[in-house]
Design a protein around this motif. Structure first.
Motif, mmCIF file in Angstrom:
data_model
loop_
_atom_site.group_PDB
_atom_site.id
_atom_site.type_symbol
_atom_site.label_atom_id
_atom_site.label_comp_id
_atom_site.label_asym_id
_atom_site.label_seq_id
_atom_site.Cartn_x
_atom_site.Cartn_y
_atom_site.Cartn_z
ATOM 1 N N VAL A 39 -50.430 47.122 -1.899
ATOM 2 C CA VAL A 39 -50.704 46.946 -3.323
ATOM 3 C C VAL A 39 -52.146 47.316 -3.621
ATOM 4 C CG1 VAL A 39 -50.949 45.236 -5.185
ATOM 5 C CG2 VAL A 39 -48.944 45.177 -3.692
ATOM 6 N N THR A 42 -55.613 45.704 -9.215
ATOM 7 C CA THR A 42 -56.055 46.108 -10.558
ATOM 8 C C THR A 42 -56.609 44.944 -11.373
ATOM 9 O OG1 THR A 42 -53.824 45.766 -11.475
ATOM 10 C CG2 THR A 42 -54.357 47.982 -10.644
ATOM 11 N N ALA A 105 -53.224 40.843 -9.937
ATOM 12 C CA ALA A 105 -52.236 41.882 -10.238
ATOM 13 C C ALA A 105 -52.580 43.159 -9.498
ATOM 14 C CB ALA A 105 -52.177 42.152 -11.745
ATOM 15 N N GLU A 107 -50.761 47.411 -8.306
ATOM 16 C CA GLU A 107 -49.738 48.453 -8.321
ATOM 17 C C GLU A 107 -49.236 48.646 -6.902
ATOM 18 O OE1 GLU A 107 -49.484 53.324 -8.914
ATOM 19 O OE2 GLU A 107 -51.411 52.277 -8.934
ATOM 20 N N ASP A 124 -40.908 48.768 -12.064
ATOM 21 C CA ASP A 124 -41.921 49.074 -11.066
ATOM 22 C C ASP A 124 -43.312 48.622 -11.510
ATOM 23 O OD1 ASP A 124 -39.965 50.111 -9.486
ATOM 24 O OD2 ASP A 124 -40.586 52.209 -9.676
ATOM 25 N N ARG A 125 -43.614 48.759 -12.795
ATOM 26 C CA ARG A 125 -44.917 48.352 -13.317
ATOM 27 C C ARG A 125 -45.158 46.860 -13.120
ATOM 28 N NH1 ARG A 125 -46.215 47.470 -19.631
ATOM 29 N NH2 ARG A 125 -44.865 45.711 -19.128
ATOM 30 N N ASP A 126 -44.069 46.092 -13.123
ATOM 31 C CA ASP A 126 -44.171 44.634 -13.082
ATOM 32 C C ASP A 126 -43.998 44.035 -11.696
ATOM 33 O OD1 ASP A 126 -44.508 44.548 -15.856
ATOM 34 O OD2 ASP A 126 -42.344 44.517 -16.204
ATOM 35 N N ARG A 129 -47.368 42.428 -11.066
ATOM 36 C CA ARG A 129 -48.114 42.188 -12.301
ATOM 37 C C ARG A 129 -48.193 40.692 -12.583
ATOM 38 N NH1 ARG A 129 -46.579 43.262 -18.306
ATOM 39 N NH2 ARG A 129 -48.559 43.858 -19.246
ATOM 40 N N LEU A 134 -47.301 39.249 -7.367
ATOM 41 C CA LEU A 134 -48.008 40.001 -6.336
ATOM 42 C C LEU A 134 -47.696 39.458 -4.954
ATOM 43 C CD1 LEU A 134 -51.630 41.303 -6.469
ATOM 44 C CD2 LEU A 134 -50.936 39.921 -4.528
ATOM 45 N N ASP A 199 -55.057 49.882 -17.257
ATOM 46 C CA ASP A 199 -54.057 49.990 -16.195
ATOM 47 C C ASP A 199 -52.810 49.195 -16.575
ATOM 48 O OD1 ASP A 199 -52.640 49.309 -13.559
ATOM 49 O OD2 ASP A 199 -54.180 50.723 -12.922
ATOM 50 N N SER A 201 -50.514 47.812 -14.905
ATOM 51 C CA SER A 201 -50.122 46.692 -14.046
ATOM 52 C C SER A 201 -50.943 45.430 -14.283
ATOM 53 C CB SER A 201 -50.219 47.092 -12.570
ATOM 54 O OG SER A 201 -51.565 47.306 -12.196
ATOM 55 N N SER A 203 -52.073 42.039 -15.851
ATOM 56 C CA SER A 203 -51.278 41.003 -16.518
ATOM 57 C C SER A 203 -51.911 40.610 -17.847
ATOM 58 C CB SER A 203 -51.153 39.774 -15.616
ATOM 59 O OG SER A 203 -52.411 39.152 -15.430
#
Length: 226
Positions: A39, A42, A105, A107, A124-126, A129, A134, A199, A201, A203
């Motif tokens: 990961v 971000t 958070a 990616e 996928d983004r979440d 997030r 995570l 970004d 991702s 939160s």
């Protein structure tokens, strides 16, 4: 992936041997690897030491629960919250100081299928997030509390259950934003939440909302009232 994060070197222990609010923004763009999943961070939050940061788990001193935070820098502090979630942090400063950075958070940049299997209903983004998401994406659980994230070995030499922080690609200062920490009721104006501007991702920010509970809230902060 197109970024080359996984080909980068592991971060040295000296990287974490600094105040948490200095380490936190420098973690953005770095990559945490656990097993087959990686990961890119971000969003993070810094928490200070005993007696100085009332939002930190260590504010009242060392306990069996927070003992890892008083250990060597670069180790994972994983704790259970709300009776259902785990959150992961990286210990900062030298042994005995008791501070850490919450990983809020990121990616997923490797092991996407594995992360999807753990969070099958998420876009996928979440996948990573939020701090609880995570840890699920990375497969971090209670037994990983205290895991050393500093490793001086090549990627091919990582055991499946190891954790390693890679240099990744640190972001430029001009895209880093800071603001109040999420969901803490004390020291809530301290601007120690850091994130990469724009970004997807990252939160959403949520202010603290009082609620009845018997466990700590979803940040390193929120010291239990009892």
């Amino acid at each position: 992936m197109g970024r080359g994060e996984l080909s980068s070197a592991a971060l040295p222990r000296s990287f974490f041997d600094r105040p948490s609010h200095e380490v936190a923004p420098d973690l953005l763009g770095r990559v945490l690897v656990h097993g087959s999943v990686a990961v890119r961070l971000t969003e993070v939050e810094a928490y200070g030491g005993p007696g100085e940061d009332p939002a930190a788990h260590t504010y009242r001193g060392r306990t069996p629960r927070n003992a890892v935070m008083f250990g060597p820098p670069g180790h994972l502090y994983v704790y259970f919250t709300y009776g259902m979630h785990f959150c992961a942090n990286l210990v900062c400063l030298s042994e005995g100081f008791g501070s850490a950075v919450l990983l809020r958070a990121g990616e997923v940049v490797a092991g996407l299928d594995e992360a999807r299997s753990r969070r099958s209903k998420a876009k996928d983004r979440d996948l990573a997030r939020g701090p609880a998401r995570l840890t699920v994406a990375l497969g971090l659980l209670r037994e990983h509390n205290g895991l050393d994230a500093v490793r001086e070995v090549s990627p091919a030499g990582w055991p499946r259950q190891s954790a390693t922080m890679l240099e990744g690609r640190p972001v430029l200062p001009e895209v880093i934003r800071s603001g109040p920490r999420t969901g803490v009721s004390t020291a809530k104006e301290t601007p120690w939440r850091f994130w990469i501007d724009g970004d997807p991702s990252v939160s959403p920010y949520r202010a603290h909302v009082p609620r009845r509970r018997s466990v700590a809230a979803t940040s390193v902060g929120e010291v239990p009232s009892s």
